[in-house]
Design a protein around this motif. Structure first.
Motif, PDB file in Angstrom:
ATOM      1  N   LEU A 161       2.066   0.970  11.955  1.00 25.03           N
ATOM      2  CA  LEU A 161       0.698   0.460  11.885  1.00 25.03           C
ATOM      3  C   LEU A 161      -0.200   1.476  11.195  1.00 25.03           C
ATOM      4  O   LEU A 161      -0.235   2.641  11.595  1.00 25.03           O
ATOM      5  CB  LEU A 161       0.172   0.174  13.297  1.00 25.03           C
ATOM      6  N   ASP A 163      -4.240   1.745   8.950  1.00 25.74           N
ATOM      7  CA  ASP A 163      -5.497   1.023   8.736  1.00 25.74           C
ATOM      8  C   ASP A 163      -6.260   1.509   7.506  1.00 25.74           C
ATOM      9  O   ASP A 163      -7.448   1.222   7.371  1.00 25.74           O
ATOM     10  CB  ASP A 163      -6.392   1.086   9.986  1.00 25.74           C
ATOM     11  N   ILE A 166      -8.148  -1.236   5.439  1.00 30.16           N
ATOM     12  CA  ILE A 166      -8.765  -2.325   6.204  1.00 30.16           C
ATOM     13  C   ILE A 166     -10.155  -2.673   5.664  1.00 30.16           C
ATOM     14  O   ILE A 166     -10.607  -3.814   5.809  1.00 30.16           O
ATOM     15  CB  ILE A 166      -8.787  -1.959   7.712  1.00 30.16           C
ATOM     16  N   PHE A 214      -4.252 -10.211   3.673  1.00 29.25           N
ATOM     17  CA  PHE A 214      -5.523 -10.621   4.287  1.00 29.25           C
ATOM     18  C   PHE A 214      -6.671 -10.563   3.287  1.00 29.25           C
ATOM     19  O   PHE A 214      -7.533 -11.433   3.283  1.00 29.25           O
ATOM     20  CB  PHE A 214      -5.844  -9.746   5.500  1.00 29.25           C
ATOM     21  N   ILE A 215      -6.695  -9.523   2.494  1.00 25.07           N
ATOM     22  CA  ILE A 215      -7.763  -9.353   1.492  1.00 25.07           C
ATOM     23  C   ILE A 215      -7.124  -9.604   0.119  1.00 25.07           C
ATOM     24  O   ILE A 215      -6.310  -8.819  -0.344  1.00 25.07           O
ATOM     25  CB  ILE A 215      -8.357  -7.938   1.572  1.00 25.07           C
ATOM     26  N   LEU A 227      -3.149   8.591  -1.726  1.00 26.14           N
ATOM     27  CA  LEU A 227      -3.502   7.415  -0.949  1.00 26.14           C
ATOM     28  C   LEU A 227      -4.973   7.070  -1.058  1.00 26.14           C
ATOM     29  O   LEU A 227      -5.372   5.947  -0.818  1.00 26.14           O
ATOM     30  CB  LEU A 227      -3.163   7.637   0.530  1.00 26.14           C
ATOM     31  N   ALA A 245       0.683  -7.107   5.353  1.00 22.92           N
ATOM     32  CA  ALA A 245       1.456  -7.011   6.601  1.00 22.92           C
ATOM     33  C   ALA A 245       2.710  -7.864   6.487  1.00 22.92           C
ATOM     34  O   ALA A 245       2.670  -8.955   5.912  1.00 22.92           O
ATOM     35  CB  ALA A 245       0.617  -7.500   7.779  1.00 22.92           C
ATOM     36  N   THR A 263       2.134  -3.019   8.975  1.00 26.43           N
ATOM     37  CA  THR A 263       0.813  -3.499   8.562  1.00 26.43           C
ATOM     38  C   THR A 263      -0.092  -2.347   8.188  1.00 26.43           C
ATOM     39  O   THR A 263       0.068  -1.228   8.694  1.00 26.43           O
ATOM     40  CB  THR A 263       0.140  -4.333   9.674  1.00 26.43           C
ATOM     41  N   PHE A 265      -3.359  -3.096   8.447  1.00 27.19           N
ATOM     42  CA  PHE A 265      -4.581  -3.703   8.984  1.00 27.19           C
ATOM     43  C   PHE A 265      -4.674  -3.578  10.497  1.00 27.19           C
ATOM     44  O   PHE A 265      -5.153  -4.478  11.181  1.00 27.19           O
ATOM     45  CB  PHE A 265      -4.655  -5.177   8.560  1.00 27.19           C
ATOM     46  N   ALA A 266      -4.232  -2.460  11.009  1.00 25.18           N
ATOM     47  CA  ALA A 266      -4.294  -2.239  12.458  1.00 25.18           C
ATOM     48  C   ALA A 266      -5.328  -1.155  12.741  1.00 25.18           C
ATOM     49  O   ALA A 266      -5.012   0.041  12.761  1.00 25.18           O
ATOM     50  CB  ALA A 266      -2.923  -1.853  12.997  1.00 25.18           C
ATOM     51  N   ALA A 267      -6.551  -1.584  12.969  1.00 23.39           N
ATOM     52  CA  ALA A 267      -7.659  -0.643  13.158  1.00 23.39           C
ATOM     53  C   ALA A 267      -7.339   0.372  14.250  1.00 23.39           C
ATOM     54  O   ALA A 267      -6.870   0.018  15.329  1.00 23.39           O
ATOM     55  CB  ALA A 267      -8.935  -1.412  13.516  1.00 23.39           C
ATOM     56  N   GLY A 268      -7.607   1.627  13.945  1.00 18.92           N
ATOM     57  CA  GLY A 268      -7.382   2.678  14.924  1.00 18.92           C
ATOM     58  C   GLY A 268      -6.026   3.333  14.813  1.00 18.92           C
ATOM     59  O   GLY A 268      -5.764   4.349  15.462  1.00 18.92           O
ATOM     60  N   HIS A 269      -5.173   2.756  13.995  1.00 20.97           N
ATOM     61  CA  HIS A 269      -3.844   3.326  13.793  1.00 20.97           C
ATOM     62  C   HIS A 269      -3.783   3.962  12.420  1.00 20.97           C
ATOM     63  O   HIS A 269      -3.710   3.267  11.415  1.00 20.97           O
ATOM     64  CB  HIS A 269      -2.767   2.251  13.907  1.00 20.97           C
ATOM     65  N   ARG A 270      -3.802   5.269  12.385  1.00 16.69           N
ATOM     66  CA  ARG A 270      -3.710   5.934  11.101  1.00 16.69           C
ATOM     67  C   ARG A 270      -2.254   5.947  10.619  1.00 16.69           C
ATOM     68  O   ARG A 270      -1.979   5.720   9.456  1.00 16.69           O
ATOM     69  CB  ARG A 270      -4.209   7.377  11.213  1.00 16.69           C
ATOM     70  N   CYS A 271      -1.357   6.222  11.534  1.00 17.77           N
ATOM     71  CA  CYS A 271       0.054   6.354  11.130  1.00 17.77           C
ATOM     72  C   CYS A 271       0.962   6.191  12.344  1.00 17.77           C
ATOM     73  O   CYS A 271       1.715   7.076  12.697  1.00 17.77           O
ATOM     74  CB  CYS A 271       0.276   7.719  10.466  1.00 17.77           C
TER      75      CYS A 271
END
Lengths: 388, 388, 388, 388
Positions: A161, A163, A166, A214-215, A227, A245, A263, A265-271
C-alpha cells in the motif's frame, strides 16, 4: 578472490540504492569478492557526472552500448526505467557480462523470457532485484517456513500500500505511462508481492484479478526526478495508462489460498509492504514499515501464554545481523540491497547462479501476465497456460 | 413508554449474549422501553431450566410454537441454530410478534426473502443481529465516512480470522454441517464482513470468490456446547460439509474495490474481525480484538505529523459511551449487543423499523449467495442477478 | 448456600460499577452465594431514587446509620467519598456486617488501621476494592510470577496516567479537595499502583517521592457528578489542595527496584494504568487501556524467535474467562468488579477473609503515607517506621 | 570548501559506526566539507590493520600521540574506551585539532571540565557523541517542543532498557569495570537519557537516585570484542564494580517532573531507549527500537478523533530524510551518526561550535555525578552544587 568490476546503467532512486550497496559491502560483509565501481551510465551528462562524483564511481558513460563494450567490466547492473532492461541485458550477456537487473525484469513476459535465454546461452550469472527477500525479518520468515515450524501453509495474504499519487494533481510521471513502466501498481508493487509469495509459499497455480485507475488524467510533468515530480494546475493533461490498484486471488500449487493487493491509493500508507502466513502450526506477519520486526505465533506454546511474538530481528541469530550492530539496533531499507549484492558476489565467487535470478524474474512475470489476462478476460487463469 | 415483553428461542452462546443485553439495557441505557424477560425457549428441559434461572427469565418453554402463541409476548428473539430461523420467524410474524433474529437470517436467500415478506406483511418490527455495527469504534468509522471526513472511498479490505477448528481432531460440531449451519466460515464470519461493508461503503456490484475445506473429515462429537466440543481420536469420522475458508473480491456500486477473507484456519487469531477503508482524504482501520480502538488517518494533517491516530473510542464524544464509564475505560464484546437491543427498543418506541433489519439480512444473503455462485461457476457474478 | 444481602452506600461512578457486578455475578459466575441488592444509600433523595430504580436495588435509605442498623443486611458496601469510609465501616462492623470498602480505605493510615481493628474485632469479613487485580491479564501476570516463570524480579515500573483535569478551567471537584479526597493522584491512582506492586512483587522496603500541583487554583464547580463537572470562567476560584502528580522510587523487600508515577496531567492518556516487571527469566507488560492483553517475554525461547508475546488473555486458560465469551472476545472495565465481587462472595461462602482485604488496605496506606512523608521531609523513608 | 582530514582513535563498535558515517556523508549529505579518512589508531596492530582495510582508512597508527602529532590531520575522533578520552583530547586540542569525542566525555566531571577548558583554550571545535539527538523522529520531537506545539512541559519520563548482561555467566568485560568504564548503566545508558532530556526539556534542577548491582561477581573474560565476549564457568571470578541499573527522579529548572531509569537487566529489551513528554497541549512518545516513529498527541484535535498519531518520520518534511529514500523507507541506527557528523562538518564550515559539544558533555556529567552523590548520600542533590 578477485574483485568484480561493475558498470551500472541508471542513476536515480535505484542507482543510488545499488551504489550504496557496493560501497557498504566490503566494509560490512567482506567475505565475498569486492565490487569495483568502474562506471556509471546515463543519458544526461550533467546529472550523470553529479551522480558519479556523489556515489563514487570511477568513470561515466552516456552510451550504454559503450559501457557494455568495455573490457574492464565484469558485471552490468541495470536499473534504468523498465523499458530499457531488455535491450541492455541481451547486449551485455552477449558481451559476456554478468547481469544484475532491477525488477520487473521486462515490460512483457516474452521479453523477460528472451532475456533469460540470452543470459543462459551466454553462460553468465544473472540476478533480479527483489530486494525485500533480503530483510533479515523476511529471511527469518523463510527459515521458519522451511524448517516446518509453522507447519503446512493454509493462507497467504499480502498487500503493498502506498499513497504517493493520491493527489489528483500529482503529475503524469513515467511510472504512470504504460509504454515506459509496463504497468502501474501491479508491475511495481505487485511484482514484489508475487516474488515474496513464491519465495515463502511456492508456485502459483491459478489467479483471478481486478484493477482500477481511479484518476484517469493528470497534468504533464514539467520536471521529473525519481518518484517525485512537480506538476501544475495549468499544465496540459495526459491520460494515465497504468493501473492505480490491482488485486488478485490465487490458489498455490501446494493448496494454500492467497490474496494480494497493490495500490497507490491507500492514504496514510507510505510503503506498507506486508504479508501474513497462516500455517497448521503457527503464523507469521511482516510489515516493511517496521522492517526489523517479525510477528510470529506458535500454536504449541503453553496455552496460557499463546500470542504473536514481536521478534526484533536484529539479534546475532538473525541473517546478516552479525555484520552490523549489536542486538536491538535497527537497520534500514538500503541494507536489503547490501545483502542482495552479497548474494550476487557470493554466487559469482562460488560459480553458481544467484537467487533470485532471471528464472524468478520470468516466473514473476508469468504471474503478472496471468493476472492481467484474468482481468481482461474476467476469468480464472491457470499458470499452466504459460508453460510451453 | 410500556415495556416490551420478550420471548427468546435459543439459550447457548447467543442466548447468553442477548440475555445479558436485556438485563443491562435498563441500567445503562434507560431511555427506551424496558425489555421484560418473559420466556426462554429450548428443546432440552434440563439445560433450558438452568439457563432460565441463570440468565433471569421468568418462564421456560420447550416448544417454540407454544412460545409464539403466548399473548404476553411482544417480541420473539431467535438465536437458535440457523436452520430453525425461518419457520419460527414466519410463525411469530403471523402471530403479530416483533422479530429479532440472529444472523445469518436463514440458510438460503429464498428463505431469507420469505422471512422478510412475512415480517413486512405482518407489519411487525424486524431486526437482524449484526452486532458488530454497534461497537462505538465502528460507529465512529461510520460517522467519519458519512460526514465525508475520509473522502471518496477507493478501497475496502476486511478479514475475519479465527483458529478454533485448526486442530484436525476438533470434532464435527453443528457449525461444520451444511444442513444445520448453511455454510461455514462464509455464512458465520463472512456474513459479518459483508454487513459491515454494506454499512460503511454501500452496496456490492459484483463478486468473485474462492473457498476451501482444509480438513475434510473430523471425529463425530460426543457432546457439544456452543463453540466448544469434545472429540475423540477413536470416534467415527464424518464429512465436513462446509467451507473452512472463503475469500472474495468485489467492486462496490460506488466504484470502490473490496477484498474479503473469512477463515477458521488462521493460527493465533481467536477473533480478528478487521477492516480498513482507504479514501481520498484519509483512512480508517479497525480490529475487533482491540474493539475499543479505531485507527484514523487524515491526509490534511500538518505534513510533519501525519500518521494513523489510535483513537480509544471511549470518550463521551463516542457513541453510547456516556452510558458506561469515564473516558479510557474499555467496554467488552457483549456491550455491542446492549447497544443493538437499544436500537431495537428505540425503533419500537418510535414505531419505525430498526436498523439493521431483515432487508439488510436479505441483502447480506444475496452477497453470500452471489459469492457461492461465483465459486461454483468460477466466474464474476453480478448482484443484479439477484434483483427481480 | 444462602444469599448475601447487600446494603450499599454511594451511588455515583463506583456505585454503578458495584451494582453492575452484583447484577452480573449470578448470571456469569453462579458458583458462589448470590448477592441480594437490598438497599442503596445516599444523601440526595432524588438522585438516590433514580439510581435505585436504574441500578435495581430493592429499597433506598438516605441515612447510612439506618442502613447499617437494618437486620436484613449482611454486607455493607462503602463507595461514598473517601472521607466517609471510616465512620461507616466501623459502625457497620460493630453491627456485625461484612464490609466491602472502596479504596483508598481511609484518608489517613491511622484511620485505616482503626477500621481494620474494628473489622477484626467484630469478626466480620472485610474486603478493599482494588479491582485491577481482577483483570484476567493481571491474574495471568500474578500466575507467571508465582510459578517462577519470569524468575527473580529485578525491576518493577508502573505509571497511572490520566488527563481529565489538564484543562486549567476544569472545576474544583471533590477529588481535588484534600479534606474530602485525602489526596489527589497519589491516593486515587497511586493507591492502585501500590496495591498491584504488592500483589505482584511483594512488600515495599523504603521509598522516596516527589509531587506537584501544576494548577493551583480552579473555578468552583456549579454542579458535580462523578468525575465530570461543569465550571465557569466567571466562577469564584478555590485552591487545589491535592497533588496533580506524585512520583516515587522504591526498593522492595526482595531487592527489586521500583519506579512509580501517578498523574492527571498526561495529555492523551485517559486511563493508562501500566506496569512492567523484569525478571531473571523474562518480562511482563500490562496496559489497562488494552486490559485484555498481557505482553510476556521469556528468555529461554528459541534464540531466533525471542520477543514479547501479545497474549490476548481471553482464552479458557485465563482466569474467569470461561464464564464469559469464546476466546478472542474482549471483556471490559466493569468485569474486574464482577470478579472482585466473586472473590468476596466466595470468601464469605468459605468463611475466610477475601483478598485483598483491610490488611492490604492498611499496607497500601502505609506506603502512601511513607511517600508523603518522604516528600515532606525530602528523604528516604523506610516502611519500618510504620511497623509498631 | 576544503576537506576535513580525520584521525580516529578506536576501531571497535563506535569506530565502525563513525567510519560508516564518514563514508556515507559525501554520498548522502554532500553539502558540507568531506571528511577524509586519513588515519585510524589502536593498540593491537593486527586488529587495527584489519579495521583500517575494512573501514577504508588510508593509514594506521598504533600510538595516539603520533596520530595527534601528524600535521595532515584536522580532527581527532576519540571513541576509545572512556578512560582514554581525557588525555587524548587534551593533547589533540593542544595540537590544534578539532575534537569529536564519544560519550561519556570522561570518567569524572573534573576530567570533563578539564577537557572543555582545554578545547576552549585551544580554540578548536569540539563535539560530543550524543547520536540519538540525530534520529529524525527525535529531531521532530525537538521541533514540536520548540514550536510550542505541545505547550508547557509537565512530565518527562525516560528509560534505557537492555538485557545483554542478564546472564550471570556473562563475563566481566571492560564495561563492567569502574576504572575503565567509569560507571555502568548510568554512564553508558543514563548519559544518553540525560542528554536527550536536556535537549528536549532543558536543564536539571535537582535529582535523587538509586542504583543496584544485581550480579556482584562474574567470570573473567578470555576474549573480548565490543559488547560481546566469551566467558567460561570455570574461569576465575572478578568483582563487578559498576551499577547494573540506576534510577533517578528530577525536577527540571522549568518545573517539569522527570523520571529516569537505565538498566542492563530488562529481559526482552535489547535497546529500548524511550522517552515520553507530557505537555499542556499534547504529548510525545519515542522508542528507539522503532527509531523511525514518533507518537504524537494533540489535545486540540477534534474531540471524536483524539489519539496518539504514529508518525513514520521518513517523509520529506522530516529532518535529513530528503537525503535518503522516498517516504516510508526506514533508516537504521547508523544513520544517526551520519547526521551527527553532518552537524560536525557543517559547524567547521560555518566556524561555529557544533551542537552538542563539550559544554553539553560537561553538563551531562554534572547530572551523572549529582545522581551518584544523591545515591551515596541518600539525599536530593541540587545541580547548583556543581556551579562554581
Amino acid at each position: 578472490m578477485s574483485n568484480v568490476r561493475v558498470g551500472m546503467v541508471g542513476y536515480k532512486f535505484m542507482g543510488k540504492a545499488h551504489s550504496n550497496a557496493y560501497r557498504a559491502l566490503p566494509m560490512f560483509l567482506p567475505d565475498v569478492p569486492k565490487p569495483e565501481m568502474k562506471a556509471i551510465c546515463g543519458r544526461d551528462p550533467a546529472g550523470l557526472e553529479q551522480a558519479r562524483a556523489q556515489f563514487g564511481w570511477e568513470t561515466a558513460e552516456t552510451d550504454w552500448r559503450k559501457l557494455v563494450g568495455r573490457d574492464d567490466i565484469d558485471l552490468i547492473d541495470i536499473n534504468a526505467p523498465s523499458d530499457a532492461h531488455k535491450e541492455i541485458a541481451i547486449a551485455a550477456a552477449a558481451a559476456g557480462k554478468h547481469l544484475f537487473c532491477e525488477k520487473p525484469l521486462a515490460l512483457t513476459l516474452a521479453d523477460a523470457r528472451e532475456m533469460l535465454v540470452a543470459a543462459e546461452n551466454a553462460g553468465v550469472k544473472h540476478m533480479v532485484g527483489f530486494n525485500y527477500r533480503f530483510a533479515p525479518a523476511v529471511q527469518l520468515a523463510k527459515k521458519l517456513v522451511s524448517e516446518g515450524r509453522i507447519g503446512e501453509i493454509y493462507h497467504y495474504r499480502a498487500w503493498f500500500l502506498q499513497d504517493w499519487i493520491i493527489d489528483p494533481e500529482f503529475p503524469l510521471v513515467w511510472r504512470l505511462q504504460k509504454e515506459i513502466a509496463g504497468s502501474g501498481s501491479h508491475g511495481d508493487l505487485g511484482a514484489h508481492l508475487i516474488d515474496l509469495a513464491r519465495y515463502l509459499v511456492g508456485e502459483f497455480d491459478e489467479v483471478i484479478g481486478m484493477s482500477e485507475t481511479f484518476i484517469k488524467e493528470r497534468p504533464m510533468p514539467s520536471a521529473m526526478t525519481g518518484l517525485s515530480a512537480k506538476g501544475s494546475k495549468d499544465a496540459p493533461r495526459g491520460e494515465v495508462t497504468v493501473d492505480d490498484a490491482t488485486l488478485f486471488m490465487t490458489r498455490f500449487a501446494n493448496g494454500a489460498l492467497g490474496s494480494f493487493e497493490a495500490t497507490r491509493f491507500a492514504a496514510g500508507h507510505r510503503c506498507t509492504n506486508s504479508f501474513e502466513i497462516n500455517g497448521s502450526k503457527g503464523s507469521i506477519k511482516f510489515d516493511f514499515e517496521r522492517l526489523n520486526e517479525l510477528q510470529v505465533y506458535f500454536s504449541d506454546d503453553a496455552e496460557d501464554v499463546q500470542g504473536f511474538r514481536r521478534v526484533h530481528a536484529t539479534d546475532a541469530a538473525h541473517a546478516y545481523m552479525d555484520a552490523w550492530w549489536p542486538a536491538g539496533h535497527s537497520i534500514g531499507y538500503e541494507h536489503t540491497f547490501t545483502h542482495e549484492v552479497h548474494e550476487l558476489m557470493k554466487a559469482i565467487q562460488e560459480d553458481r547462479q544467484p537467487v533470485p535470478n532471471f528464472v524468478d524474474g520470468v516466473k514473476c512475470q508469468e504471474v503478472l501476465e496471468a493476472v492481467d489476462r484474468s482481468i481482461a478476460e474476467r476469468r480464472w487463469v491457470s499458470l499452466k497456460e504459460y508453460q510451453a
